[in-house]
Design a protein around this motif. Structure first.
Motif, PDB file in Angstrom:
ATOM      1  N   GLU A   1      10.384  47.177 130.709  1.00 34.67           N
ATOM      2  CA  GLU A   1      10.032  48.452 131.357  1.00 34.67           C
ATOM      3  C   GLU A   1      10.705  49.625 130.645  1.00 34.67           C
ATOM      4  O   GLU A   1      10.075  50.684 130.393  1.00 34.67           O
ATOM      5  CB  GLU A   1      10.461  48.416 132.817  1.00 34.67           C
ATOM      6  CG  GLU A   1      10.049  49.653 133.606  1.00 34.67           C
ATOM      7  CD  GLU A   1      10.461  49.556 135.061  1.00 34.67           C
ATOM      8  OE1 GLU A   1      10.325  50.563 135.783  1.00 34.67           O
ATOM      9  OE2 GLU A   1      10.916  48.447 135.481  1.00 34.67           O
ATOM     10  N   ASP A   2      11.949  49.439 130.259  1.00 37.14           N
ATOM     11  CA  ASP A   2      12.671  50.507 129.549  1.00 37.14           C
ATOM     12  C   ASP A   2      12.040  50.762 128.188  1.00 37.14           C
ATOM     13  O   ASP A   2      11.902  51.933 127.743  1.00 37.14           O
ATOM     14  CB  ASP A   2      14.139  50.122 129.380  1.00 37.14           C
ATOM     15  CG  ASP A   2      14.882  50.137 130.716  1.00 37.14           C
ATOM     16  OD1 ASP A   2      14.384  50.761 131.676  1.00 37.14           O
ATOM     17  OD2 ASP A   2      15.955  49.470 130.809  1.00 37.14           O
ATOM     18  N   ILE A   3      11.671  49.681 127.503  1.00 36.88           N
ATOM     19  CA  ILE A   3      11.066  49.835 126.170  1.00 36.88           C
ATOM     20  C   ILE A   3       9.742  50.575 126.277  1.00 36.88           C
ATOM     21  O   ILE A   3       9.441  51.495 125.491  1.00 36.88           O
ATOM     22  CB  ILE A   3      10.884  48.464 125.505  1.00 36.88           C
ATOM     23  CG1 ILE A   3      12.261  47.861 125.149  1.00 36.88           C
ATOM     24  CG2 ILE A   3      10.017  48.574 124.257  1.00 36.88           C
ATOM     25  CD1 ILE A   3      12.190  46.466 124.603  1.00 36.88           C
ATOM     26  N   VAL A   4       8.922  50.145 127.273  1.00 37.85           N
ATOM     27  CA  VAL A   4       7.609  50.796 127.435  1.00 37.85           C
ATOM     28  C   VAL A   4       7.792  52.274 127.770  1.00 37.85           C
ATOM     29  O   VAL A   4       7.096  53.160 127.240  1.00 37.85           O
ATOM     30  CB  VAL A   4       6.796  50.087 128.533  1.00 37.85           C
ATOM     31  CG1 VAL A   4       5.537  50.903 128.868  1.00 37.85           C
ATOM     32  CG2 VAL A   4       6.419  48.680 128.080  1.00 37.85           C
ATOM     33  N   ARG A   5       8.756  52.540 128.677  1.00 39.12           N
ATOM     34  CA  ARG A   5       9.005  53.939 129.044  1.00 39.12           C
ATOM     35  C   ARG A   5       9.456  54.735 127.828  1.00 39.12           C
ATOM     36  O   ARG A   5       9.038  55.905 127.611  1.00 39.12           O
ATOM     37  CB  ARG A   5      10.064  54.010 130.143  1.00 39.12           C
ATOM     38  CG  ARG A   5      10.271  55.446 130.652  1.00 39.12           C
ATOM     39  CD  ARG A   5      11.358  55.510 131.713  1.00 39.12           C
ATOM     40  NE  ARG A   5      10.965  54.783 132.910  1.00 39.12           N
ATOM     41  CZ  ARG A   5      11.539  53.673 133.322  1.00 39.12           C
ATOM     42  NH1 ARG A   5      12.543  53.136 132.630  1.00 39.12           N
ATOM     43  NH2 ARG A   5      11.109  53.062 134.405  1.00 39.12           N
ATOM     44  N   LYS A   6      10.309  54.128 127.029  1.00 40.46           N
ATOM     45  CA  LYS A   6      10.828  54.825 125.853  1.00 40.46           C
ATOM     46  C   LYS A   6       9.719  55.123 124.864  1.00 40.46           C
ATOM     47  O   LYS A   6       9.635  56.215 124.305  1.00 40.46           O
ATOM     48  CB  LYS A   6      11.919  53.973 125.199  1.00 40.46           C
ATOM     49  CG  LYS A   6      12.580  54.649 124.019  1.00 40.46           C
ATOM     50  CD  LYS A   6      13.690  53.760 123.471  1.00 40.46           C
ATOM     51  CE  LYS A   6      14.367  54.433 122.289  1.00 40.46           C
ATOM     52  NZ  LYS A   6      15.433  53.591 121.718  1.00 40.46           N
ATOM     53  N   ILE A   7       8.846  54.126 124.661  1.00 40.40           N
ATOM     54  CA  ILE A   7       7.740  54.305 123.716  1.00 40.40           C
ATOM     55  C   ILE A   7       6.808  55.405 124.213  1.00 40.40           C
ATOM     56  O   ILE A   7       6.361  56.283 123.445  1.00 40.40           O
ATOM     57  CB  ILE A   7       6.981  52.985 123.509  1.00 40.40           C
ATOM     58  CG1 ILE A   7       7.873  51.969 122.774  1.00 40.40           C
ATOM     59  CG2 ILE A   7       5.683  53.201 122.740  1.00 40.40           C
ATOM     60  CD1 ILE A   7       7.284  50.585 122.698  1.00 40.40           C
ATOM     61  N   VAL A   8       6.502  55.365 125.506  1.00 43.50           N
ATOM     62  CA  VAL A   8       5.591  56.378 126.070  1.00 43.50           C
ATOM     63  C   VAL A   8       6.211  57.771 125.962  1.00 43.50           C
ATOM     64  O   VAL A   8       5.544  58.759 125.593  1.00 43.50           O
ATOM     65  CB  VAL A   8       5.261  56.025 127.535  1.00 43.50           C
ATOM     66  CG1 VAL A   8       4.506  57.186 128.210  1.00 43.50           C
ATOM     67  CG2 VAL A   8       4.435  54.758 127.588  1.00 43.50           C
ATOM     68  N   ASN A   9       7.484  57.868 126.279  1.00 42.91           N
ATOM     69  CA  ASN A   9       8.157  59.172 126.212  1.00 42.91           C
ATOM     70  C   ASN A   9       8.176  59.695 124.781  1.00 42.91           C
ATOM     71  O   ASN A   9       7.985  60.905 124.536  1.00 42.91           O
ATOM     72  CB  ASN A   9       9.578  59.068 126.755  1.00 42.91           C
ATOM     73  CG  ASN A   9       9.592  58.901 128.283  1.00 42.91           C
ATOM     74  OD1 ASN A   9       8.656  59.350 128.962  1.00 42.91           O
ATOM     75  ND2 ASN A   9      10.653  58.294 128.797  1.00 42.91           N
ATOM     76  N   GLU A  10       8.447  58.783 123.844  1.00 43.77           N
ATOM     77  CA  GLU A  10       8.472  59.211 122.450  1.00 43.77           C
ATOM     78  C   GLU A  10       7.089  59.698 122.014  1.00 43.77           C
ATOM     79  O   GLU A  10       6.973  60.676 121.274  1.00 43.77           O
ATOM     80  CB  GLU A  10       8.937  58.049 121.557  1.00 43.77           C
ATOM     81  CG  GLU A  10      10.418  57.742 121.704  1.00 43.77           C
ATOM     82  CD  GLU A  10      10.840  56.574 120.855  1.00 43.77           C
ATOM     83  OE1 GLU A  10       9.950  55.914 120.237  1.00 43.77           O
ATOM     84  OE2 GLU A  10      12.064  56.244 120.797  1.00 43.77           O
ATOM     85  N   GLU A  11       6.052  58.990 122.485  1.00 40.42           N
ATOM     86  CA  GLU A  11       4.692  59.398 122.110  1.00 40.42           C
ATOM     87  C   GLU A  11       4.355  60.752 122.732  1.00 40.42           C
ATOM     88  O   GLU A  11       3.746  61.622 122.086  1.00 40.42           O
ATOM     89  CB  GLU A  11       3.694  58.320 122.583  1.00 40.42           C
ATOM     90  CG  GLU A  11       2.259  58.587 122.171  1.00 40.42           C
ATOM     91  CD  GLU A  11       2.064  58.531 120.673  1.00 40.42           C
ATOM     92  OE1 GLU A  11       1.110  59.127 120.167  1.00 40.42           O
ATOM     93  OE2 GLU A  11       2.878  57.841 119.980  1.00 40.42           O
ATOM     94  N   LEU A  12       4.766  60.928 123.977  1.00 45.30           N
ATOM     95  CA  LEU A  12       4.505  62.211 124.640  1.00 45.30           C
ATOM     96  C   LEU A  12       5.284  63.333 123.970  1.00 45.30           C
ATOM     97  O   LEU A  12       4.777  64.459 123.799  1.00 45.30           O
ATOM     98  CB  LEU A  12       4.873  62.111 126.130  1.00 45.30           C
ATOM     99  CG  LEU A  12       3.954  61.235 126.995  1.00 45.30           C
ATOM    100  CD1 LEU A  12       4.517  61.113 128.392  1.00 45.30           C
ATOM    101  CD2 LEU A  12       2.544  61.811 127.039  1.00 45.30           C
TER     102      LEU A  12
END
Length: 222
Positions: free
Chosen positions: A201-212
């Protein structure tokens, strides 16, 4: 030396009587007179006998006494003297008392034989009972041997059961151990799954935040 006994009472006991010989089994004749002859320390009776001849069964007549003779006998040869008969034994017939005693001996012998037969029957019954008891004893011995074999089998089976009970107890303890390990594994698995879930969950959140952020978009909370 000869002594005339015709004048005495004793002479009357041995005259005017038939003389019978037991050894010969016949009537010798009829005694009509008697004298006594003494020789040393012994004495003999000299009987004048009218010989009995031409005997017909059941008939007695004067013609039967055809001649006279004398016989010399010892007193010991006289078995018995009756009212009409003098019985001679010729030294081969025991005295009357011995004959009577012999009759008593025969009766005693017969009684002993009967008693012996009864004892033999009793002994036979005891032998049969003994044989029966011996058969029963042998049967009991066979049963005891079978019981001993069964006892040995039981002891062996008991040892096997004790051994199996020990093995079963070890299996139970092992199962308990496995159940404990399984519980620990389940706990570890749950923890790992929780960790993995949070990590992903943290990795997915991090990836999404970085993309945003790369696109200049506002951070999204997942």
């Amino acid at each position: 030396m000869k002594v005339n006994f015709m004048e005495g009472n004793q002479a009357n006991q041995l005259v005017n009587k038939f003389v019978i010989s037991l050894p010969e089994g016949r009537i010798i004749g009829y005694a009509t007179d008697i004298n006594v002859e003494v020789s040393g320390d012994e004495y003999y009776f000299i009987l004048k006998i009218k010989a009995l001849e031409n005997v017909s069964r059941g008939e007695f007549h004067s013609g039967m006494f055809s001649s006279e003779k004398k016989i010399k006998i010892k007193p010991s040869e006289i078995v018995n003297v009756g009212p009409d008969v003098i019985i001679l034994g010729g030294g081969r017939v025991p005295p009357l008392r011995e004959i009577e005693r012999l009759g008593q001996v025969v009766e005693e012998y017969n009684a002993l034989v009967k008693e012996l037969e009864e004892k033999e029957k009793h002994i036979k019954r005891l032998k049969e009972e003994k044989e029966k008891l011996e058969r029963e004893l042998e049967e009991l011995k066979r049963k005891i041997r079978r019981l001993e074999v069964l006892e040995d089998d039981f002891d062996h089976l008991k040892e096997q059961l004790i051994k199996q009970e020990g093995q079963l107890e070890m299996a139970r303890e092992y199962i308990k151990l496995l159940e404990g390990v399984r519980h620990d594994i389940d706990s570890i698995k749950a923890n790992v799954e929780t960790l993995l879930s949070g990590y992903l969950e943290d990795i997915v959140r991090k990836i999404v935040n970085e993309e945003l952020n790369a696109r200049g978009l506002k951070k999204t909370t997942i």
